[in-house]
Enzyme design. Structure first.
Site, PDB file in Angstrom:
ATOM      1  CD  GLU A   1       2.663   4.292   6.335  1.00 28.59           C
ATOM      2  OE1 GLU A   1       2.207   5.288   6.959  1.00 28.59           O
ATOM      3  OE2 GLU A   1       2.742   4.270   5.099  1.00 28.59           O
TER       4      GLU A   1
ATOM      5  CG  HIS B   1      11.680   5.543  -2.135  1.00 21.69           C
ATOM      6  ND1 HIS B   1      11.695   6.881  -2.408  1.00 21.69           N
ATOM      7  CD2 HIS B   1      10.381   5.169  -2.172  1.00 21.69           C
ATOM      8  CE1 HIS B   1      10.455   7.312  -2.603  1.00 21.69           C
ATOM      9  NE2 HIS B   1       9.640   6.293  -2.461  1.00 21.69           N
TER      10      HIS B   1
HETATM   11  C1  LIG Z   1       4.230   7.552   4.928  1.00 26.25           C
HETATM   12  C2  LIG Z   1       4.219   7.000   3.546  1.00 26.25           C
HETATM   13  N1  LIG Z   1       3.614   5.821   3.301  1.00 26.25           N
HETATM   14  C3  LIG Z   1       3.613   5.296   2.063  1.00 26.25           C
HETATM   15  C4  LIG Z   1       4.226   5.943   1.021  1.00 26.25           C
HETATM   16  C5  LIG Z   1       4.252   5.322  -0.374  1.00 26.25           C
HETATM   17  N2  LIG Z   1       3.343   6.046  -1.279  1.00 26.25           N
HETATM   18  C6  LIG Z   1       3.801   7.061  -2.050  1.00 26.25           C
HETATM   19  S1  LIG Z   1       2.584   7.820  -2.897  1.00 26.25           S
HETATM   20  C7  LIG Z   1       1.403   6.781  -2.282  1.00 26.25           C
HETATM   21  C8  LIG Z   1      -0.033   6.975  -2.672  1.00 26.25           C
HETATM   22  C9  LIG Z   1      -0.576   8.314  -2.295  1.00 26.25           C
HETATM   23  O1  LIG Z   1      -1.876   8.478  -2.777  1.00 26.25           O
HETATM   24  P1  LIG Z   1      -2.691   9.833  -2.591  1.00 26.25           P
HETATM   25  O2  LIG Z   1      -2.460  10.408  -1.246  1.00 26.25           O
HETATM   26  O3  LIG Z   1      -4.088   9.574  -2.966  1.00 26.25           O
HETATM   27  O4  LIG Z   1      -2.014  10.864  -3.593  1.00 26.25           O
HETATM   28  P2  LIG Z   1      -1.862  10.769  -5.174  1.00 26.25           P
HETATM   29  O5  LIG Z   1      -0.608   9.992  -5.426  1.00 26.25           O
HETATM   30  O6  LIG Z   1      -3.075  10.110  -5.718  1.00 26.25           O
HETATM   31  O7  LIG Z   1      -1.709  12.170  -5.643  1.00 26.25           O
HETATM   32  C10 LIG Z   1       1.985   5.848  -1.410  1.00 26.25           C
HETATM   33  C11 LIG Z   1       1.248   4.791  -0.705  1.00 26.25           C
HETATM   34  C12 LIG Z   1       4.847   7.176   1.325  1.00 26.25           C
HETATM   35  N3  LIG Z   1       5.458   7.902   0.367  1.00 26.25           N
HETATM   36  N4  LIG Z   1       4.824   7.681   2.570  1.00 26.25           N
END
Ligand SMILES: Cc1ncc(C[n+]2csc(CCOP(=O)(O)OP(=O)(O)O)c2C)c(N)n1
Lengths: 338, 427
Positions: free
Chosen positions: A60, A129
């Protein structure tokens, strides 16, 4: 005119602006190919291309920082932060940079960035959330803060935000994306299609920033609300059986104090409500500003109804949410005050 | 035409309706990568970040210098943990689909990343997982009932109803509180490790982060602090190819491996086959040994695949080929360990089927018990007034006032026959 829910109205606002102004770009996590986790940018990348509707890395601070750079270099970025709860890694870029760039460069540099972000609870999202952090941004000089309560305003206000030359943090109460919500989760959901403000022009139109709107006229007491709470206020007014005037603040900063004070001076009583926590919340600003102008017209102390001063608990969403019962109780209490 | 810059936008090898294509995944043959001494200097072992440590070959035999030479009994325990993790995930997903919990995240296809790493550490090592390493809980012997009660936000929920499902924590099991905010655990793990070093302790910390989340500044803070202070920490980056709808290229995986970020900070970076139980075990063991003898941090990139949806709120068929997981070149961690044990003559399909049945029954029994502590629609429930606790050690007056206000509201509501607030998850 078309029937739109809030997500469609926001989508339409971005569509209109991407079409009209080649400087407009959209960026954020999952906003491109996928169309956003709430589908607000659905179809936009297909229509305008990968150079104007960009998926970004999950960062972000990076999204806001890059949007500032783009904005300073002549573009009009619309950045989506997936949830307001995840805006904090970008907080420094917003507070220290975006909000002050024009000021510190004496007008030579500025970044007209619009930051869209879903806020508020009621979707079982727990503490990460559900937040409503508008007060944190209202406190920062140099950014405008907006929160619409219906599809019509959402589209008109978002277009104004994008067209403006100043940065805007645009909060979208996700609980009312699909329909107005009056605070009673037992009732079947009502869609926007049965609400007059679900009628939205398909093309370009604006709702100006900095203007509140009286959504219900009344004589006895003024309720100052925004976002989801406008609908909760309507239910509470019915419940309390008072002739209340409901003012949708809409523009948190700058604030339309005239509309608010005109109403409060007329009714002589006031209840301020928001979903965010109470202590140091935006309601405190409303109360303070209103009483400065309306003190001699007031018949009773101004009351606040807000989220408790706790994080949003997953299991107790409806105990936490300042629902119509609590608002109605406050209305009765200001009516009884002599 | 004068030269002009043009924006590069990464695009994944395949979208829905296209043939899956994993040709971008560089794979070393099993046994091919040298195993340096744990005291090696980071700059002398940079090639570990480019290759892929693998132990299990296509013939299901363990080969090469990274073979940890585990006893068959240990391998069987590993298989059991991975299988239990998978069956637990499957069950919880079903339960979510029935509306009995609000949300769930599976770790299907990535079980080895948590289970093998967890087993290679000691129980006193401190773990800082993301939301996709439930295998760590299983390794540490957590009662599944506890996990289920957390997902139910019921009277035995360790989080007292404050967190969404899967945001567990376990003080006595040395597993830190899981955050919904991505990447925050990474620098915290480094700080925990720094404290261990300040206090002269012999245990270390380990953290897990998704490749998508490694774009957050927190990842980079962690790397730099770990390098500066040579913190005894293992930094695991789980490259499961997808971050919701964005493929790993958007996190920076197009040009370099994620492991290569290690050497940039002066930290060894090891790229490992994340679906190879033995390889994950071996590199964790290497990194742990190094950390314990003041050798500092290691970054491990686990190359794996998120076989399930991101979460129960996600529909991956909108952004990737439906059957992409079938084409994943590194196979399935459970199947591969099972085949290895069978090749060793230490396992049979019959035993496997029997184990699956046992574990299924175990999960069922745990769920039955968990439900007795309250469900979303009935049974005992937590007292909402507890929401005011644990914000501070001592409750300040404003919170005490609000708690009293809520108590009065609830009493008034009860007296008038309406429910002040519907049960936790209705509506
Ligand atoms: C600071 C923040 N930004 C956005 C999100 C929303 N979000 C939750 S999981 C996710 C994807 C994460 O992907 P990755 O790090 O590759 O892990 P995976 O889910 O594939 O295990 C996002 C964008 C969040 N939880 N926290």
């Amino acid at each position: 005119m078309a029937r739109m829910n809030m997500v469609q109205a926001l989508n339409s606002a971005m569509d209109v602006m991407l079409e009209r102004d080649p400087r407009v770009v959209v960026l954020g996590e999952d906003v491109g190919f996928f169309g956003g986790v709430f589908r607000a940018t659905e179809g936009l990348q297909r229509k305008y291309g990968e150079h104007r509707v960009l998926d970004t890395p999950i960062a972000e601070g990076g999204i806001i920082g890059a949007a500032i750079g783009m904005g300073a270099n002549g573009l009009k970025p619309i950045a989506e932060i997936q949830f307001a709860d995840y805006i904090y890694p970008g907080f420094d870029q917003i507070v220290s940079e975006l909000a002050r760039l024009r000021y510190r460069s004496a007008g030579e540099f500025a970044a007209p960035v619009t930051i869209r972000t879903p806020c508020g609870g009621g979707i079982r999202g727990g503490q990460t959330h559900s937040q409503s952090p508008e007060a944190l941004f209202a406190h920062v000089c140099g950014i405008k803060v907006v929160m619409p309560s219906n599809p019509y305003d959402a589209k008109g206000l978002l277009i104004s935000a994008i067209e403006g030359e100043d940065p805007v943090v645009f909060f979208e109460p996700k609980r009312i994306y699909n329909g107005p919500f009056d605070g009673d989760p037992h009732k079947p959901a009502t869609p926007w299609s049965s609400h007059p403000r679900g009628e939205v022009p398909e093309g370009h139109f604006t709702v100006p920033l900095g203007r509140a709107e009286v959504v219900r006229e009344g004589r006895d007491v003024s309720v100052l609300a925004y976002g989801t709470m406008v609908h909760v206020a309507e239910a509470a007014v019915r419940m309390a059986g008072v002739d209340a005037e409901i003012v949708d603040v809409r523009s948190i900063a700058p604030l339309d104090l005239d509309t608010l004070c005109t109403s409060v001076c007329k009714t002589g009583r006031c209840v301020v409500i928001h979903e965010a926590t109470r202590f140091g919340g935006y309601g405190a600003e409303l109360v303070a500003s209103v009483q400065e102008q309306c003190f001699w017209n007031l018949e009773a102390p101004i009351l606040r109804v807000a989220g408790w001063d706790t994080p949003y608990p997953h299991a107790f969403e409806w105990d936490y949410f300042p629902g119509p019962h609590r608002v109605a109780a406050a209305l009765k209490s200001v009516m009884e005050a002599k | 035409m004068p030269p002009r810059s043009r924006l590069h936008v990464p695009s994944p090898p395949a979208r829905p309706g296209q043939e899956p294509d994993f040709s971008y995944v560089q794979i070393s043959p099993a046994g091919a990568v040298a195993r340096p001494d744990v005291t090696a200097r980071a700059r002398d072992i940079e090639d570990l970040a480019l290759q892929m440590v693998r132990v299990l070959g296509d013939d299901h035999r363990a080969v090469g210098p990274w073979n940890p030479h585990l006893e068959p009994e240990e391998l069987q325990v590993g298989l059991r943990h991975m299988l239990l993790t998978r069956l637990f995930d499957d069950r919880m997903q079903k339960i979510q689909r029935q509306g009995r919990i609000s949300f769930y995240i599976k770790s299907t296809g990535e079980e080895a990343v948590a289970v093998a790493a967890g087993m290679a550490l000691t129980p006193r090592d401190m773990l800082f997982p993301s939301y996709r390493q439930q295998g760590l809980q299983v390794v540490r012997g957590r009662n599944l009932v506890d996990l289920m009660c957390q997902c139910l936000s019921n009277t035995r929920d360790m989080c007292k109803g404050r967190q969404m499902p899967i945001m567990y924590h376990w003080g006595s099991g040395n597993i830190f509180s899981i955050s919904g905010n991505l990447a925050t655990q990474f620098p915290q793990a480094v700080g925990w490790a720094m404290a261990a070093a300040i206090k002269g302790e012999d245990h270390i910390a380990a953290s897990w982060i998704g490749e998508g989340s490694s774009a957050e500044a927190d990842f980079h803070y962690a790397m730099n602090f770990a390098a500066v202070y040579q913190a005894p920490v293992i930094l695991n980056l789980v490259n499961n190819q997808w971050a919701i709808s964005t493929f790993q290229g958007f996190a920076g995986g197009e040009h370099n491996t994620f492991a290569q970020r290690g050497p940039g900070y002066g930290i060894p970076g090891i790229r490992v086959d994340g679906n190879d139980f033995l390889a994950v075990y071996a590199v964790t063991q290497w990194a742990a040994q190094r950390a314990r003898q003041s050798g500092g941090p290691t970054l491990i990139e686990h190359v794996t695949y998120r076989a399930a949806a991101h979460s129960t709120s996600d529909d991956p068929s909108r952004y990737r080929p439906k059957e992409e997981w079938r084409a994943w070149p590194l196979g399935d961690p459970v199947e591969r360990l099972k085949d290895h044990l069978i090749a060793l003559g230490e396992w049979t399909q019959e035993r496997h089927t029997a184990l699956e049945k046992d574990l299924e029954a175990h999960v069922t029994a745990c769920w039955k018990e968990a439900e007795t502590y309250g469900t979303l629609s009935g049974g005992p429930s937590l007292d909402p007034l507890t929401m005011f606790e644990d914000i501070f050690k001592e409750m300040p007056p404003n919170l005490a006032r609000e708690r009293d206000e809520m108590r009065a509201l609830r009493a008034a509501a009860q007296a008038s026959g309406q429910s002040a607030a519907p049960r936790a998850h209705e509506g």
